[in-house]
Design a protein around this motif. Structure first.
Motif, PDB file in Angstrom:
ATOM      1  N   HIS A   1       0.827  -1.208   0.000  1.00 40.86           N
ATOM      2  CA  HIS A   1       0.000   0.000   0.000  1.00 40.86           C
ATOM      3  C   HIS A   1       0.859   1.256   0.000  1.00 40.86           C
ATOM      4  O   HIS A   1       0.501   2.256  -0.627  1.00 40.86           O
ATOM      5  N   CYS A   2       2.007   1.216   0.680  1.00 38.55           N
ATOM      6  CA  CYS A   2       2.917   2.359   0.651  1.00 38.55           C
ATOM      7  C   CYS A   2       3.381   2.647  -0.776  1.00 38.55           C
ATOM      8  O   CYS A   2       3.470   3.801  -1.199  1.00 38.55           O
ATOM      9  N   GLY A   3       3.672   1.582  -1.522  1.00 35.69           N
ATOM     10  CA  GLY A   3       4.092   1.755  -2.903  1.00 35.69           C
ATOM     11  C   GLY A   3       3.009   2.381  -3.759  1.00 35.69           C
ATOM     12  O   GLY A   3       3.294   3.173  -4.663  1.00 35.69           O
ATOM     13  N   THR A   4       1.746   2.046  -3.469  1.00 31.76           N
ATOM     14  CA  THR A   4       0.617   2.589  -4.236  1.00 31.76           C
ATOM     15  C   THR A   4       0.306   4.016  -3.830  1.00 31.76           C
ATOM     16  O   THR A   4      -0.004   4.869  -4.675  1.00 31.76           O
ATOM     17  N   LEU A   5       0.396   4.298  -2.537  1.00 30.19           N
ATOM     18  CA  LEU A   5      -0.022   5.598  -2.007  1.00 30.19           C
ATOM     19  C   LEU A   5       1.072   6.652  -2.060  1.00 30.19           C
ATOM     20  O   LEU A   5       0.795   7.842  -1.855  1.00 30.19           O
ATOM     21  N   GLY A   6       2.320   6.244  -2.288  1.00 33.17           N
ATOM     22  CA  GLY A   6       3.433   7.196  -2.284  1.00 33.17           C
ATOM     23  C   GLY A   6       3.196   8.353  -3.226  1.00 33.17           C
ATOM     24  O   GLY A   6       2.858   8.164  -4.398  1.00 33.17           O
ATOM     25  N   GLY A   7       3.346   9.574  -2.733  1.00 37.16           N
ATOM     26  CA  GLY A   7       3.079  10.792  -3.495  1.00 37.16           C
ATOM     27  C   GLY A   7       2.394  11.806  -2.595  1.00 37.16           C
ATOM     28  O   GLY A   7       2.724  11.925  -1.415  1.00 37.16           O
ATOM     29  N   PRO A   8       1.403  12.532  -3.118  1.00 35.91           N
ATOM     30  CA  PRO A   8       0.727  13.543  -2.287  1.00 35.91           C
ATOM     31  C   PRO A   8       0.071  12.954  -1.033  1.00 35.91           C
ATOM     32  O   PRO A   8       0.077  13.585   0.031  1.00 35.91           O
ATOM     33  N   ALA A   9      -0.501  11.734  -1.144  1.00 33.65           N
ATOM     34  CA  ALA A   9      -1.171  11.132   0.010  1.00 33.65           C
ATOM     35  C   ALA A   9      -0.180  10.648   1.061  1.00 33.65           C
ATOM     36  O   ALA A   9      -0.496  10.626   2.252  1.00 33.65           O
ATOM     37  N   LEU A  10       0.997  10.245   0.619  1.00 33.65           N
ATOM     38  CA  LEU A  10       2.043   9.736   1.511  1.00 33.65           C
ATOM     39  C   LEU A  10       3.380  10.261   0.999  1.00 33.65           C
ATOM     40  O   LEU A  10       3.980   9.675   0.097  1.00 33.65           O
TER      41      LEU A  10
END
Length: 299
Positions: free
Chosen positions: A255-264
């Motif tokens: 999930h970190c790989g998917t969410l990385g960016g503005p959300a994370l």
């Protein structure tokens, strides 16, 4: 006359070296050399051999930093060169060892092994513009040390002069090869943990993960998703189902790989104006999986 320690710090602070070619430093007073290079455009590697000032066996190890390089996203890793890594290594004298040990998570039971009293520091120069996304992998491969099952060695990381954090994700033969990951730098040491209370450490590590996930820079969707992963994993740990707890942390990493960016937030750069929370969450998850694996019988 400069001491060996001062000489090493001075020499390794120099940046007037080829950016991509291997760099070798012959150490005065001994046949040892330190070689640094960039491998495959994504890995910094240092082959370290330093003579023991007390005339004992040379201190030998490899240190590596491996970054994620996305072929479809050229901006995922920028300006990775030997000088831009800001690498230095030093032999710790008695005063420096005492300072390091005072900053360890468990100073009464954790210590520097006299067979490898080395500290690696990574401080990328601001002007170089090193940037990376997600987490990096760090590794100490210590030729001086002997690996045994349930090895007591741990890889620690600290900001300059700050408290050390255990980032150990695995310890494997090599002779002793300790790996971990992170989203920030700067000091790295390998220590011996005499107690290794995996259950108590897991409780503390889950609490630390919770503090990291409470960072206000993480978006609400990411907080909900990652918080649920952490809660389910912690419940499995409390029930003694360590394999399930690890599996749920694997979900968190995905999930970190998917969410990385503005959300994370998932980017670090040498200007030090960004907070790479994705890398720090994955680092804490990786260490938890190490502790849970030991509870589950991993060597």
């Amino acid at each position: 006359m400069l001491t060996l320690r001062a000489n090493l710090l001075l020499l390794f602070s120099l940046v007037a070296m080829p950016a991509l070619a291997p760099f070798s430093l012959a150490v005065a007073g001994g046949p040892c050399i330190v070689e640094t290079e960039i491998v495959d455009g994504r890995k910094f590697k240092a082959d370290i051999c330093l003579p023991d000032p007390n005339s004992g066996p040379d201190f030998e190890m490899d240190f590596e930093l491996e970054f994620h390089l996305d072929p479809e996203n050229p901006g995922s890793l920028l300006n990775l060169t030997v000088p831009c890594v800001g690498f230095s290594v030093e032999i710790l004298d008695a005063t420096a060892i005492a300072d390091v040990e005072s900053r360890l998570p468990d100073p009464l039971n954790q210590s520097i092994d006299p067979a490898l009293p080395l500290r690696v520091t990574i401080e990328p120069p601001v002007a170089c513009g090193l940037e990376f996304e997600d987490d990096y992998d760090a590794e100490f491969d210590a030729d001086n040390l002997v690996w045994n099952a349930q090895s007591p060695y741990r890889l620690m990381k600290a900001p300059i002069g700050g408290s050390y954090r255990d980032i150990t994700a695995e310890v494997t033969p090599g002779s002793v090869r300790a790996r971990g990951c992170g989203g920030t730098f700067s000091e790295f040491v390998l220590v011996v943990d005499q107690v290794q209370d995996y259950a108590s450490e897991s409780v503390a590590a889950f609490a630390d993960l919770g503090i990291t996930l409470a960072n206000g820079a993480i978006g609400p969707t990411a907080i909900t998703t990652l918080g649920n992963d952490s809660s389910v994993s912690q419940a499995a740990f409390a029930a003694g189902n360590y394999a399930e707890a690890i599996a749920r942390l694997d979900d968190m990493d995905e999930h970190c790989g998917t969410l990385g960016g503005p959300a994370l937030p998932n980017r670090w750069r040498s200007a030090r104006d960004l907070e790479n929370l994705e890398g720090e969450v994955v680092s804490r998850s990786g260490h938890l999986k190490f502790l849970l694996g030991r509870l589950n019988g991993d060597p």
